[in-house]
Scaffold this motif. Structure first.
Motif, PDB file in Angstrom:
ATOM      1  N   ALA A   6      28.126 -27.821  41.297  1.00  0.00           N
ATOM      2  CA  ALA A   6      26.783 -28.142  40.807  1.00  0.00           C
ATOM      3  C   ALA A   6      26.552 -29.610  41.068  1.00  0.00           C
ATOM      4  N   GLY A   7      25.532 -29.942  41.847  1.00  0.00           N
ATOM      5  CA  GLY A   7      25.399 -31.327  42.293  1.00  0.00           C
ATOM      6  C   GLY A   7      24.069 -31.969  41.998  1.00  0.00           C
ATOM      7  N   ALA A   8      24.036 -33.289  42.236  1.00  0.00           N
ATOM      8  CA  ALA A   8      22.823 -34.092  42.103  1.00  0.00           C
ATOM      9  C   ALA A   8      22.865 -35.160  43.181  1.00  0.00           C
ATOM     10  N   ALA A   9      21.705 -35.568  43.671  1.00  0.00           N
ATOM     11  CA  ALA A   9      21.625 -36.586  44.713  1.00  0.00           C
ATOM     12  C   ALA A   9      20.550 -37.597  44.353  1.00  0.00           C
ATOM     13  N   LEU A  10      20.823 -38.863  44.667  1.00  0.00           N
ATOM     14  CA  LEU A  10      19.874 -39.935  44.375  1.00  0.00           C
ATOM     15  C   LEU A  10      20.034 -41.029  45.422  1.00  0.00           C
ATOM     16  N   SER A  11      18.910 -41.585  45.884  1.00  0.00           N
ATOM     17  CA  SER A  11      18.946 -42.669  46.871  1.00  0.00           C
ATOM     18  C   SER A  11      17.921 -43.721  46.497  1.00  0.00           C
ATOM     19  N   GLY A  24      20.637 -38.343  51.847  1.00  0.00           N
ATOM     20  CA  GLY A  24      21.599 -37.611  51.033  1.00  0.00           C
ATOM     21  C   GLY A  24      21.130 -36.185  50.801  1.00  0.00           C
ATOM     22  N   TYR A  25      22.091 -35.288  50.524  1.00  0.00           N
ATOM     23  CA  TYR A  25      21.766 -33.868  50.353  1.00  0.00           C
ATOM     24  C   TYR A  25      22.692 -33.247  49.322  1.00  0.00           C
ATOM     25  N   SER A  26      22.102 -32.521  48.383  1.00  0.00           N
ATOM     26  CA  SER A  26      22.839 -31.724  47.416  1.00  0.00           C
ATOM     27  C   SER A  26      22.340 -30.297  47.535  1.00  0.00           C
ATOM     28  N   GLY A  27      23.161 -29.413  48.095  1.00  0.00           N
ATOM     29  CA  GLY A  27      22.724 -28.061  48.385  1.00  0.00           C
ATOM     30  C   GLY A  27      23.448 -27.010  47.567  1.00  0.00           C
ATOM     31  N   ALA A  48      18.357 -39.420  59.147  1.00  0.00           N
ATOM     32  CA  ALA A  48      17.514 -38.264  58.846  1.00  0.00           C
ATOM     33  C   ALA A  48      17.755 -37.134  59.849  1.00  0.00           C
ATOM     34  N   MET A  49      17.788 -37.464  61.148  1.00  0.00           N
ATOM     35  CA  MET A  49      17.991 -36.430  62.161  1.00  0.00           C
ATOM     36  C   MET A  49      19.372 -35.800  62.023  1.00  0.00           C
ATOM     37  N   ALA A  50      20.383 -36.633  61.763  1.00  0.00           N
ATOM     38  CA  ALA A  50      21.739 -36.102  61.618  1.00  0.00           C
ATOM     39  C   ALA A  50      21.830 -35.183  60.402  1.00  0.00           C
ATOM     40  N   LEU A  51      21.294 -35.629  59.276  1.00  0.00           N
ATOM     41  CA  LEU A  51      21.390 -34.825  58.061  1.00  0.00           C
ATOM     42  C   LEU A  51      20.615 -33.510  58.217  1.00  0.00           C
ATOM     43  N   ASN A  52      19.425 -33.584  58.822  1.00  0.00           N
ATOM     44  CA  ASN A  52      18.633 -32.360  58.987  1.00  0.00           C
ATOM     45  C   ASN A  52      19.362 -31.318  59.823  1.00  0.00           C
ATOM     46  N   ARG A  53      20.161 -31.767  60.781  1.00  0.00           N
ATOM     47  CA  ARG A  53      20.937 -30.810  61.578  1.00  0.00           C
ATOM     48  C   ARG A  53      22.150 -30.306  60.802  1.00  0.00           C
ATOM     49  N   ILE A  54      22.824 -31.187  60.097  1.00  0.00           N
ATOM     50  CA  ILE A  54      24.066 -30.801  59.412  1.00  0.00           C
ATOM     51  C   ILE A  54      23.794 -29.826  58.278  1.00  0.00           C
ATOM     52  N   ILE A  55      22.690 -29.998  57.555  1.00  0.00           N
ATOM     53  CA  ILE A  55      22.447 -29.136  56.396  1.00  0.00           C
ATOM     54  C   ILE A  55      22.065 -27.709  56.807  1.00  0.00           C
ATOM     55  N   GLU A  56      21.871 -27.488  58.095  1.00  0.00           N
ATOM     56  CA  GLU A  56      21.706 -26.113  58.553  1.00  0.00           C
ATOM     57  C   GLU A  56      22.986 -25.307  58.328  1.00  0.00           C
ATOM     58  N   ALA A  57      24.081 -26.015  58.100  1.00  0.00           N
ATOM     59  CA  ALA A  57      25.367 -25.362  57.861  1.00  0.00           C
ATOM     60  C   ALA A  57      25.606 -25.068  56.390  1.00  0.00           C
ATOM     61  N   ASP A  58      24.585 -25.226  55.546  1.00  0.00           N
ATOM     62  CA  ASP A  58      24.732 -24.914  54.118  1.00  0.00           C
ATOM     63  C   ASP A  58      24.624 -23.404  53.931  1.00  0.00           C
ATOM     64  N   GLU A  59      25.769 -22.761  53.878  1.00  0.00           N
ATOM     65  CA  GLU A  59      25.828 -21.302  53.794  1.00  0.00           C
ATOM     66  C   GLU A  59      27.137 -20.905  53.127  1.00  0.00           C
ATOM     67  N   PRO A  60      27.248 -19.687  52.636  1.00  0.00           N
ATOM     68  CA  PRO A  60      28.550 -19.250  52.104  1.00  0.00           C
ATOM     69  C   PRO A  60      29.574 -19.197  53.244  1.00  0.00           C
ATOM     70  N   VAL A 250      18.391 -30.433  47.214  1.00  0.00           N
ATOM     71  CA  VAL A 250      17.724 -31.725  47.053  1.00  0.00           C
ATOM     72  C   VAL A 250      18.055 -32.603  48.250  1.00  0.00           C
ATOM     73  N   VAL A 251      17.006 -33.122  48.888  1.00  0.00           N
ATOM     74  CA  VAL A 251      17.167 -34.072  49.988  1.00  0.00           C
ATOM     75  C   VAL A 251      16.593 -35.405  49.536  1.00  0.00           C
ATOM     76  N   VAL A 252      17.340 -36.490  49.725  1.00  0.00           N
ATOM     77  CA  VAL A 252      16.883 -37.813  49.301  1.00  0.00           C
ATOM     78  C   VAL A 252      17.011 -38.799  50.452  1.00  0.00           C
ATOM     79  N   GLY A 253      16.362 -39.948  50.286  1.00  0.00           N
ATOM     80  CA  GLY A 253      16.431 -40.990  51.307  1.00  0.00           C
ATOM     81  C   GLY A 253      15.491 -40.714  52.462  1.00  0.00           C
ATOM     82  N   SER A 254      15.833 -41.229  53.641  1.00  0.00           N
ATOM     83  CA  SER A 254      14.937 -41.131  54.787  1.00  0.00           C
ATOM     84  C   SER A 254      14.713 -39.690  55.234  1.00  0.00           C
ATOM     85  N   ALA A 255      15.695 -38.806  55.006  1.00  0.00           N
ATOM     86  CA  ALA A 255      15.546 -37.414  55.426  1.00  0.00           C
ATOM     87  C   ALA A 255      14.551 -36.648  54.571  1.00  0.00           C
ATOM     88  N   SER A 256      14.157 -37.212  53.439  1.00  0.00           N
ATOM     89  CA  SER A 256      13.196 -36.537  52.570  1.00  0.00           C
ATOM     90  C   SER A 256      11.770 -36.694  53.080  1.00  0.00           C
TER      91      SER A 256
END
Length: 414
Positions: A6-11, A24-27, A48-60, A250-256
């Motif tokens: 269970a997470g939280a993100a803040l930037s 930052g990303y808390s998924g 932002a571009m890196a995070l947007n690509r990496i969070i595509e891997a948020d899966e079981p 939750v997406v924070v920082g420039s990627a938001s």
């Protein structure tokens, strides 16, 4: 036993920077921090571009091994996207980003990391740094050349040896799988926290056992209270032994925000090796830091250069110290020489004496000596003259002192 995170993100942009280059990303299963570099023109785009690509891997994930491989593939794909973007938009040349990612799979976590953002584990009151900074000073620490404390204030503390960007098509990503258990708290952060707030204060905050959101807020506040010279991003992940309700990631920082940069691609030109990657500085360093290739030859040259700088600093301090010592000794010698141009008339046990020097002494050092014992008995002087002699009578020269004695002798004869 199955656990979940269970997470939280803040930037926060901090108190010095004009824009936020962190993301930052808390998924559901994945948690990420990315710290961009490349100055105002590219740092926010890179993270932002890196995070947007990496969070595509948020899966079981079926296993920790699968999660580890998926994270590595996602990060390398993000690296390719950054390289392709720079080839089309030359104004972004030199942009890059760090990435620290953590995936929760049952009672294990998979970690992927590059750069100097960090992942910490807080377990049973103890804080442990899990990732290793890919920095020049960390190499010096690992080789025993400097201590971790010295690394915090080293002039090259911001030099990164590994990042995502447009230099290396296949950068080396650190990956690992570790066990986790209910009660563990994982902290991912940019160097806006780790470079400003020491681990003692981070530990004290985590010990308060606040919620993940309140903990992230308090850690960011500690950086702000210390001046926050850099963007600061914190992701807190709590490991629990019960299912976590599926909330929105939750997406924070420039990627938001939407990624924005010049839409007109420039003509691709042969590029020099970009040895200057602008990166937020730490604590007292507000200037731009940079990336350097991690080749062994280059690292040896950098270490040699650093040692030359250290030798120059030592020589400068030594020369300065010698100059100060010479000045002090010279001042003492000149001062003592001046005292020996002065005279005064006083008394010893029973006669009037002419002294060379001054009446004061400096500790055990006497600044006067007997020049001539006149032989005039102190008892033969008038009360007025006796009192004057007891208090000493100053003279600017030996001749003047003799004149004073002559007057005392005349008085004595009368």
């Amino acid at each position: 036993m199955t656990t979940s995170g269970a997470g939280a993100a803040l930037s926060h942009v901090g108190k010095v920077r004009s824009n936020n280059q962190d993301s930052g990303y808390s998924g559901h299963h994945l948690f990420v921090v990315a710290d961009g570099m490349g100055g105002h023109a590219g740092g926010d785009v890179a993270s932002a571009m890196a995070l947007n690509r990496i969070i595509e891997a948020d899966e079981p994930y079926p296993s920790s091994e699968a999660a580890e491989a998926t994270l590595q593939s996602a990060i390398l794909a993000a690296n390719s996207i950054l390289g392709d973007t720079v080839s089309k938009h030359r104004e972004l040349t030199g942009m890059g980003t760090t990435v620290s990612a953590l995936a929760v799979i049952g009672n294990e976590v998979a970690i992927a990391h590059i750069g100097d953002s960090r992942i910490y584990l807080f377990r049973e009151g103890e804080l442990s740094q899990i990732t290793v900074d890919h920095t020049f000073v960390q190499r010096l620490v690992d080789s025993g050349r400097i201590t971790a404390e010295e690394a915090m204030v080293h002039p090259r503390r911001s030099v990164l040896m590994r990042v995502l960007g447009d230099v290396d098509a296949s950068p080396e990503i650190d990956t690992m799988t570790l066990g986790t258990q209910p009660g563990d708290r994982w902290v991912l952060c940019s160097d806006g926290l780790s470079g400003v707030v020491d681990e003692t204060h981070i530990t004290a905050t985590l010990t308060e056992q606040l919620s993940a959101q309140r903990t992230a807020e308090k850690l960011v506040r500690q950086s702000l209270d210390r001046g926050a010279p850099d963007n600061v991003t914190v992701v807190v992940v709590d490991i629990v032994d019960e299912p976590v309700s599926d909330g929105e990631p939750v997406v924070v920082g420039s990627a938001s925000k939407p990624v924005a940069f010049a839409l007109t691609p420039s003509v691709k030109k042969p590029s020099l090796i970009p040895n200057s990657w602008l990166h937020p500085g730490r604590v007292t360093s507000l200037g731009n830091s940079h990336f350097e290739p991690a080749s062994e030859d280059y690292l040896d040259e950098l270490i040699e250069e650093d040692e030359r700088r250290a030798r120059r600093r030592r020589i400068t301090w030594l020369v300065g110290l010698i100059v100060v010592i010479i000045a002090i000794v010279g001042g003492v010698v000149l001062g003592y020489a001046w005292t020996q141009t002065r005279y005064f008339v006083g008394g010893d046990a029973d006669t009037v004496v002419i002294y060379q020097g001054i009446q004061q002494d400096v500790g055990p050092i006497k600044l006067s000596n007997v020049k001539e014992d006149t032989g005039i008995p102190l008892g033969s002087l008038s009360d007025f003259d006796r009192q004057a002699v007891d208090q000493t009578i100053s003279a600017s020269s030996f001749t003047e002192a003799l004149d004073i004695v002559k007057r005392l002798r005349v008085t004595d004869d009368q």
